[in-house]
Scaffold this active site. Structure first.
Site, PDB file in Angstrom:
ATOM      1  N   LYS A 175       0.849  -1.193   0.000  1.00 21.15           N
ATOM      2  CA  LYS A 175       0.000   0.000   0.000  1.00 21.15           C
ATOM      3  C   LYS A 175       0.885   1.245   0.000  1.00 21.15           C
ATOM      4  O   LYS A 175       1.756   1.390   0.852  1.00 21.15           O
ATOM      5  CB  LYS A 175      -0.906  -0.037   1.222  1.00 21.15           C
ATOM      6  CG  LYS A 175      -1.801  -1.291   1.237  1.00 21.15           C
ATOM      7  CD  LYS A 175      -2.489  -1.498   2.557  1.00 21.15           C
ATOM      8  CE  LYS A 175      -1.524  -1.897   3.655  1.00 21.15           C
ATOM      9  NZ  LYS A 175      -2.207  -2.218   4.921  1.00 21.15           N
ATOM     10  N   THR A 208      -6.827   9.020   9.867  1.00 21.01           N
ATOM     11  CA  THR A 208      -6.723   7.809   9.044  1.00 21.01           C
ATOM     12  C   THR A 208      -6.497   6.543   9.877  1.00 21.01           C
ATOM     13  O   THR A 208      -6.168   5.488   9.317  1.00 21.01           O
ATOM     14  CB  THR A 208      -5.568   7.943   8.035  1.00 21.01           C
ATOM     15  OG1 THR A 208      -4.378   8.212   8.777  1.00 21.01           O
ATOM     16  CG2 THR A 208      -5.823   9.047   7.038  1.00 21.01           C
ATOM     17  N   GLY A 210      -6.900   3.160  11.435  1.00 21.94           N
ATOM     18  CA  GLY A 210      -7.747   2.028  11.053  1.00 21.94           C
ATOM     19  C   GLY A 210      -7.787   1.740   9.563  1.00 21.94           C
ATOM     20  O   GLY A 210      -8.443   0.785   9.133  1.00 21.94           O
ATOM     21  N   THR A 211      -7.050   2.527   8.779  1.00 29.67           N
ATOM     22  CA  THR A 211      -7.082   2.334   7.316  1.00 29.67           C
ATOM     23  C   THR A 211      -6.649   0.922   6.910  1.00 29.67           C
ATOM     24  O   THR A 211      -7.337   0.254   6.135  1.00 29.67           O
ATOM     25  CB  THR A 211      -6.147   3.358   6.621  1.00 29.67           C
ATOM     26  OG1 THR A 211      -6.543   4.659   7.019  1.00 29.67           O
ATOM     27  CG2 THR A 211      -6.226   3.255   5.119  1.00 29.67           C
ATOM     28  N   GLY A 212      -5.515   0.475   7.454  1.00 27.86           N
ATOM     29  CA  GLY A 212      -4.969  -0.824   7.047  1.00 27.86           C
ATOM     30  C   GLY A 212      -5.866  -1.984   7.449  1.00 27.86           C
ATOM     31  O   GLY A 212      -6.084  -2.919   6.661  1.00 27.86           O
ATOM     32  N   CYS A 213      -6.393  -1.921   8.677  1.00 25.85           N
ATOM     33  CA  CYS A 213      -7.267  -2.996   9.173  1.00 25.85           C
ATOM     34  C   CYS A 213      -8.528  -3.069   8.314  1.00 25.85           C
ATOM     35  O   CYS A 213      -8.982  -4.146   7.918  1.00 25.85           O
ATOM     36  CB  CYS A 213      -7.669  -2.742  10.621  1.00 25.85           C
ATOM     37  SG  CYS A 213      -6.287  -2.433  11.720  1.00 25.85           S
TER      38      CYS A 213
HETATM   39  O1  PXL Z   1      -3.546  -0.327  12.446  1.00 28.03           O
HETATM   40  C1  PXL Z   1      -2.890  -1.372  12.998  1.00 28.03           C
HETATM   41  C2  PXL Z   1      -3.486  -1.806  14.295  1.00 28.03           C
HETATM   42  C3  PXL Z   1      -3.980  -3.079  14.398  1.00 28.03           C
HETATM   43  N1  PXL Z   1      -4.500  -3.563  15.523  1.00 28.03           N
HETATM   44  C4  PXL Z   1      -4.570  -2.826  16.625  1.00 28.03           C
HETATM   45  C5  PXL Z   1      -4.104  -1.516  16.599  1.00 28.03           C
HETATM   46  C6  PXL Z   1      -3.535  -0.992  15.417  1.00 28.03           C
HETATM   47  C7  PXL Z   1      -3.024   0.374  15.383  1.00 28.03           C
HETATM   48  O2  PXL Z   1      -2.985   1.097  16.328  1.00 28.03           O
HETATM   49  O3  PXL Z   1      -4.191  -0.784  17.699  1.00 28.03           O
HETATM   50  C8  PXL Z   1      -5.166  -3.389  17.857  1.00 28.03           C
END
Ligand code: PXL
Length: 268
Positions: A175, A208, A210-213
């Protein structure tokens, strides 16, 4: 209509923006049933991560057994795995249950610098989990760590994708949101033969989280529904772009993406 089920394995984010909380929203927004195996509980807000409490690897295994011995899953997505014991347990269970649609989001460091995967667990991730992955979705800092190289250009993204694909992941999506491009966010998908490029306009917002999750979970849900990889990535990128446009300012720091759009009223 059959019910499509997605299992998300990762950490809890108290703020609701990333981690398992983001995963479930994304899976639901894609019309699938979301289930969760929690690897760690974080205490965090928009200013950063204040604490991490690990679930034992044994209990992570027990949660996976609970789901797989009864309900099953059409796709599995992993996020924060924290330590080598958890990574190894997850890899063992993926093999034991023959889970084929595995999407690995190789979460390594949070924005504020807090490690969500211990340094000594990186080798375990590369050796045990990546070879089982249908798709791995690093951002640029994660791809730099996994491919052991600096990435400043699209050409370097492609080179890194090849290196990571050599570790055994069938498909690699790097990404490009961290590249210093003003107008676009370009992602590169490599399937071992060809490269695919995905373009979206860059949205100028600090919110932003939480974008990757959200991105990886939306891809997992689309793959669970039977879409091809490039098709699933294309659709998920559109959803993520909209989620960034609809992001919410929560506390005084970095707010979060919002895949539910108008269902959630933003005060901005
Ligand atoms: O964005 C990656 C991520 C995944 N999981 C948890 C997070 C984070 C970023 O802070 O806290 C639990």
């Amino acid at each position: 209509m059959t019910l499509v089920k997605v299992l998300c394995i990762g950490g809890s984010d108290t703020s609701g923006g990333a981690g398992i909380q983001a995963d479930l929203k994304a899976v639901n927004a894609c019309g699938a049933w979301g289930m969760s195996v929690i690897t760690a509980v974080t205490a965090q807000n928009t200013k950063g991560v204040q604490g991490v409490f690990a679930v034992s690897a044994e209990f992570v295994g027990k949660q996976i057994d609970a789901i797989m011995s009864d309900i099953g899953a059409d796709a599995v997505k992993t996020g924060m795995l924290l330590n080598a014991d958890i990574v190894a347990m997850v890899a063992d269970k993926i093999k034991q249950y023959g889970m084929e649609k595995l999407i690995v989001d190789p979460v390594i460091v949070a924005k504020g610098g807090r490690y969500l995967l211990q340094t000594k667990a990186r080798q375990t991730l590369v050796k045990k989990l990546l070879p089982l992955a249908l798709l791995v979705t690093p951002n640029i800092p994660e791809a730099e760590i996994l491919a052991v190289m600096e990435i400043k250009t699209i050409a370097a993204m492609k080179k890194a994708a090849k290196v990571i694909q050599d570790c055994g992941a069938k498909n690699v999506l790097i990404k490009g949101g961290h590249l210093p491009l003003k107008k676009e966010a370009i992602d590169i998908l490599y399937d071992g033969r060809e490269f695919y490029e995905f373009y979206a306009p860059r949205i100028n917002t600090p919110h932003t989280h939480g974008t990757g999750c959200t991105y990886a979970s939306a891809i997992a849900a689309r793959l669970a529904r039977g879409e091809e990889i490039a098709e699933a990535v294309f659709a998920a990128k559109e959803l993520v772009t909209a989620a960034i446009k609809n992001s919410v300012q929560l506390g005084t720091g970095h707010g979060s993406v919002n895949i539910l759009g108008d269902l959630i009223k933003s005060k901005r």
